[in-house]
Design an enzyme around this catalytic site. Sequence first.
Site, PDB file in Angstrom:
ATOM      1  N   LYS A 113       0.823  -1.208   0.000  1.00  0.00           N
ATOM      2  CA  LYS A 113       0.000   0.000   0.000  1.00  0.00           C
ATOM      3  C   LYS A 113       0.865   1.269   0.000  1.00  0.00           C
ATOM      4  O   LYS A 113       0.427   2.316  -0.462  1.00  0.00           O
ATOM      5  CB  LYS A 113      -0.921   0.024   1.218  1.00  0.00           C
ATOM      6  CG  LYS A 113      -1.809  -1.200   1.404  1.00  0.00           C
ATOM      7  CD  LYS A 113      -3.059  -1.140   0.541  1.00  0.00           C
ATOM      8  CE  LYS A 113      -4.093  -2.192   0.907  1.00  0.00           C
ATOM      9  NZ  LYS A 113      -3.712  -3.582   0.641  1.00  0.00           N
TER      10      LYS A 113
HETATM   11  C1  LIG Z   1      -4.225  -4.692  -0.053  1.00  0.00           C
HETATM   12  C2  LIG Z   1      -3.403  -5.913  -0.148  1.00  0.00           C
HETATM   13  C3  LIG Z   1      -3.603  -6.872  -1.178  1.00  0.00           C
HETATM   14  C4  LIG Z   1      -4.729  -6.759  -2.195  1.00  0.00           C
HETATM   15  O1  LIG Z   1      -4.503  -5.752  -3.134  1.00  0.00           O
HETATM   16  P1  LIG Z   1      -5.716  -5.212  -4.042  1.00  0.00           P
HETATM   17  O2  LIG Z   1      -5.183  -4.047  -4.761  1.00  0.00           O
HETATM   18  O3  LIG Z   1      -6.797  -4.835  -3.058  1.00  0.00           O
HETATM   19  O4  LIG Z   1      -6.139  -6.308  -4.936  1.00  0.00           O
HETATM   20  C5  LIG Z   1      -2.744  -7.961  -1.232  1.00  0.00           C
HETATM   21  N1  LIG Z   1      -1.757  -8.127  -0.318  1.00  0.00           N
HETATM   22  C6  LIG Z   1      -1.554  -7.239   0.683  1.00  0.00           C
HETATM   23  C7  LIG Z   1      -0.462  -7.511   1.669  1.00  0.00           C
HETATM   24  C8  LIG Z   1      -2.349  -6.102   0.805  1.00  0.00           C
HETATM   25  O5  LIG Z   1      -2.133  -5.242   1.824  1.00  0.00           O
END
Ligand SMILES: *Cc1c(COP(=O)(O)O)cnc(C)c1O
Length: 494
Positions: A113
Site C-alpha cells: 500500500k
Molecule cells: C491490499 C493488499 C492486497 C490486495 O490488493 P488489491 O489491490 O486490493 O487487490 C494484497 N496483499 C496485501 C499484503 C495487501 O495489503
Amino acid sequence: MKYLSTRDKTLRLSAAEAIKMGLSRDGGLFTPESFPTLTEGEVRDLCAKDYQARSAYIMGKYLDDFTAEELAAFAAFGYSAEKFDHPAVAPLRQVGGSTYCLELWHGPTSAFKDMALQMLPQLLSASLKKTGEEKTACILVATSGDTGKAAMEGFADVPQTKIMVFYPKDGVSEIQKLQMVTQEGENVGVCSVVGNFDDAQSGVKRIFSDEGIREELAGRGYFLSSANSINWGRILPQVVYYVSAYCDLMNAGAVSYGDEVNFCVPTGNFGNILACYYAKKMGIPVGKLICASNCNDVLTDFIRTGVYDRNRPFHTTMSPSMDILISSNLERMLFELSGGDDAMVRSYMEQLKAAGRYEITPAMKEQLQQLFYGGFCGEEDTKATIAALYADHYLIDTHTAVAAKVLEDYRRETGDERVAVFASTASPYKFCDSVLSAIGETPVADSVERIGQLQAVTGVAAPRRLAALKGKKPRFDAVTEKDKMEDVVLRFLK
Ligand SMILES: *Cc1c(COP(=O)(O)O)cnc(C)c1O
C-alpha cells in the site's frame, strides 16, 4: 486528459478534480478517457532511469494538469531513501529460471500500500491548490490493518490535510495495532472501535453520508475525503512498478523488448492487478494477467464463469488483506470489457447491490478470459508454499505465497513457460505468526518478540521500522462505541 465516471461518461473532470473527489457523485469510479502509450524508444529510455524518474515520467502521461517538476518532487520525496529501504524502491528478484518476484514492500509500513500511499497525499494536497479548494481535506479511514497505517504514514504532516483512522479493537494484529498507535504527525488521529471491521467501515460510511455532519464540518473549514483504492491517485502510482519491472527484466537480459511477460498478482480489491492491466494497455508487453485469490475465491469463479456472485461464506484467512467478497476496482475492468458502456456498468452494479450477483455477456467473458487467468490457494497450500520457497532460501509472506502457488498452478495447467513475475505485497515480518508456523517454528507468545524470533531463525533482516516498534510508546489510546464515531470525528476536527 479528462477523467470519466464509469457510471456516467458525460461527467468529465480534470485529474486534480478526480483525485480530490475520489469517488464520483453517481457512485462510479474515475477512469481516464483514453490511455497514453509508451513507445519502444520511451521504454528503452526508462530502462536507463531510476524508479523515481520512471514514476514521474509515467504519471506525467496521465496528469497533464501537474508539471514535470511537481511530479519529480513528489517521487523524490515519496520514494526517498529515508522511506524505502531498497535503492531500487520496487526491486525484482529472480527466484528460479524464468520466475521473478516483484518486491513491493520496501516502504515505511512494509506493505505494498505504501507504493501508492506515499504518492496519493502529495497528489491530493496539490489538487486542492489546483482546484482552488480552501478547506482542509479530512481523510477518514476504516482499516482492517494495512491501509490505515500506510495512509497515516503518507498523510502525516501533509499540508491542508488531516487523517482519522478507525480500527476494530480486537480485529487487527498486535503489530498492526502498535504500528498505528505509535504513528507520528500533528494531523493524525487514531481510534479503536468496539466491534469488527464491518462496524468500523459502516460507521465511516454513515459519517460520509451524513449531511448534517458535512455541513457542520464545512462551517469549520473541513471536507471529508477518502484514501481507499477507488481513488485514481492510488491506482496510477501502481501502474509505474509494472512498467519498471519490465525495464528491469530488459536490463537483466531476461527479455528483449517485445517479449511478453506474465504477471501473477495476489488480489483483494482488484486495484493492484488492474494497474497491471493498464500497463499492458499502455503497450508494455504483458502476457497473461494471473489473478490469485485465497479461499475467498469470488474472482476465480468470476473469471472462469463470467458470473460474479458474492453470496457465499466469508473466510477469515492467514492472508487477511485479501479477505474480500466485493472487489470495488473490478468496476473499472467492467467499463473496459464493455467498451466503455456506462449504462451496462451501472446495471451490473445495481444488480450487485440488490442481489449480490451479476453475469457479464458472452463477448465480455471471452475477452476477460483472454486477458486473465483466475486461481486460488487454500490455507494449507499457502503454508506449504512458504515452506518450499524458504527451503529455496527465499522468505515470503502469506499473501505473496498465494500468488507464488497460483502461478505454479497456472504453469502446470497451461504449459505457458514464458518469463513470469509474481508480486510480493507484504514483508514476511508483518505476518510473523503464520510465517513462523509455516516454516515449522512455534511462535513465542509476545507478538513483538516474534519479529526477533523470525530474524534469529531465518537470518533475514527485519525491516528497520518494524524492529523499532519494540518498546515504542503509544501516542493514542482512544476507544469508541461503534455508534459514537461521529463524536470522535467532531472532536478531532474542532
Ligand atoms: C491490499 C493488499 C492486497 C490486495 O490488493 P488489491 O489491490 O486490493 O487487490 C494484497 N496483499 C496485501 C499484503 C495487501 O495489503
